[in-house]
Scaffold this active site. Structure first.
Site: not given
Length: 280
Positions: A49, A54, A79, A112
Site C-alpha cells: 500500500d 508518500y 492513492k 486519499h
C-alpha cells in the site's frame, strides 16, 4: 525466497480478491523504499500500500521489478492526493502513478481524503469510476471517508467503493463507521493499526497479558486482532526483524473472550487528522 505465508484473502465488491494482510509504506524514506519493500516481499508480503503523497511510488516500483514475482501474484494500492481532485483529476493522476510504479494497472486506487473544504470529492469519484472502466485500476475506493461522504458518492455514482481505508487501532476502533460502510458493501481497510507509535501498546495490560499467554509480541497480538475483526490491515516497519514478525501471526488464534477484552479498551482516541479538519 521465503515461502509465502498463507495470508487470507477477502473478496471485494469488484469481484477481485485482496490479501487481508499487507505492507504499508507511509513515511518510508523514498531513498530506502526499494530496500524495505524488497525485504517485505522476501518475507512473503504480496500486498503493498503506497500513495502519491508518500513520494515513494518509484521505490515500490523498483522493488516489484527487482523481485521477479509475477504481477498477478501481487496486489498494489496507491492513492489520489487532494490537489489532484476534480472532474478529470483521477485520470491524469493514475497515469502518473503508474509511470512511477512501472505498472500497467493498480489493483486498488483510492481517493486519499474527502477534503470536503475543496468540494470536489464527488466529482473525483466519478473520475475514479472512469479510471476503473478503463482498466487502469481493477478496484476503486476511498480513504478517511465518514458516513456523509460515503452517502454522497453512493448517491452520485454507479460504483460502490470497494474499500474505505480508515484510522483504526486498539484505542480507536470505529465500529459504527465500519458497520455503516460494510452494510453497503464497502470493506474496511486499516491505517495506523499499531497506533503509529503515538501511544505505547506495552502499557495496555490487556495486550501484554495476551502476548505473554501466546508467546507473541503485543504487535503480533494486535495484528491478529485486526485479522479476526475481518478488516484489511497493513502494518509498516523499516526493520527487517519487525517486517518478518508482523506477518508471523498465523500460528495462533485469539478466543472470543480475548477479542471482547480488546474491544473493551476502545477509548475513541484518534491519533491522526480528523477527516473534517484536514485542509491540504
Amino acid at each position: 525466497m521465503t515461502t509465502t505465508p498463507q495470508v487470507p484473502e477477502i473478496q471485494l465488491n469488484s469481484g477481485y480478491l485482496i490479501p487481508q494482510l499487507g505492507f504499508g509504506v507511509f513515511k518510508v524514506d523514498p531513498d530506502e523504499t526499494e530496500r524495505i519493500v524488497s525485504e517485505a516481499l522476501e518475507a512473503g508480503y504480496r500486498h503493498i500500500d503506497t500513495a502519491k503523497v508518500y513520494g515513494n511510488e518509484e521505490g515500490v516500483g523498483r522493488a516489484i521489478a527487482k523481485s521477479g514475482i509475477p504481477r498477478d501474484e501481487l496486489f498494489i494500492t496507491t492513492k489520489l492526493w487532494n490537489t489532484e481532485q476534480g472532474v478529470d483529476g483521477a485520470q491524469g493522476a493514475i497515469a502518473d502513478s503508474l509511470e512511477r510504479l512501472g505498472l500497467d494497472y493498480v489493483d486498488l486506487y483510492l481517493i486519499h481524503w474527502p477534503a470536503p473544504q475543496r468540494g470536489t470529492y464527488v466529482d473525483t469519484w466519478l473520475s475514479m469510476e472512469r479510471v476503473a472502466a478503463s482498466g487502469l485500476a481493477r478496484s476503486i475506493g476511498v480513504s478517511n471517508f465518514l458516513e456523509e461522504h460515503l452517502d454522497a458518492v453512493l448517491e452520485a455514482g454507479s460504483v460502490v467503493p470497494a474499500v474505505n481505508q480508515i484510522e483504526l487501532h486498539p484505542l480507536f476502533q470505529q465500529r459504527a463507521l465500519r458497520e455503516y460502510g460494510e452494510s453497503r458493501g464497502v470493506k474496511t481497510e486499516v491505517w495506523g493499526p499499531l497506533g503509529q507509535g503515538k501511544y505505547d501498546l506495552n502499557e495496555l495490560p490487556v495486550l501484554t497479558e495476551l502476548a505473554d499467554r501466546y508467546g507473541k509480541s503485543v504487535q503480533q497480538v494486535v495484528i491478529r486482532w485486526h485479522l479476526q475483526e475481518g478488516v484489511i490491515v497493513f502494518p509498516k516497519s523499516a526493520t527487517p526483524e519487525r517486517i518478518r514478525s508482523n506477518i508471523d501471526v498465523f500460528d495462533f488464534e485469539l478466543t472470543a473472550e480475548d477479542m471482547a477484552a480488546i474491544a473493551a479498551i476502545d477509548a475513541n482516541r484518534r491519533i491522526g487528522t480528523h477527516p473534517l479538519e484536514g485542509n491540504w
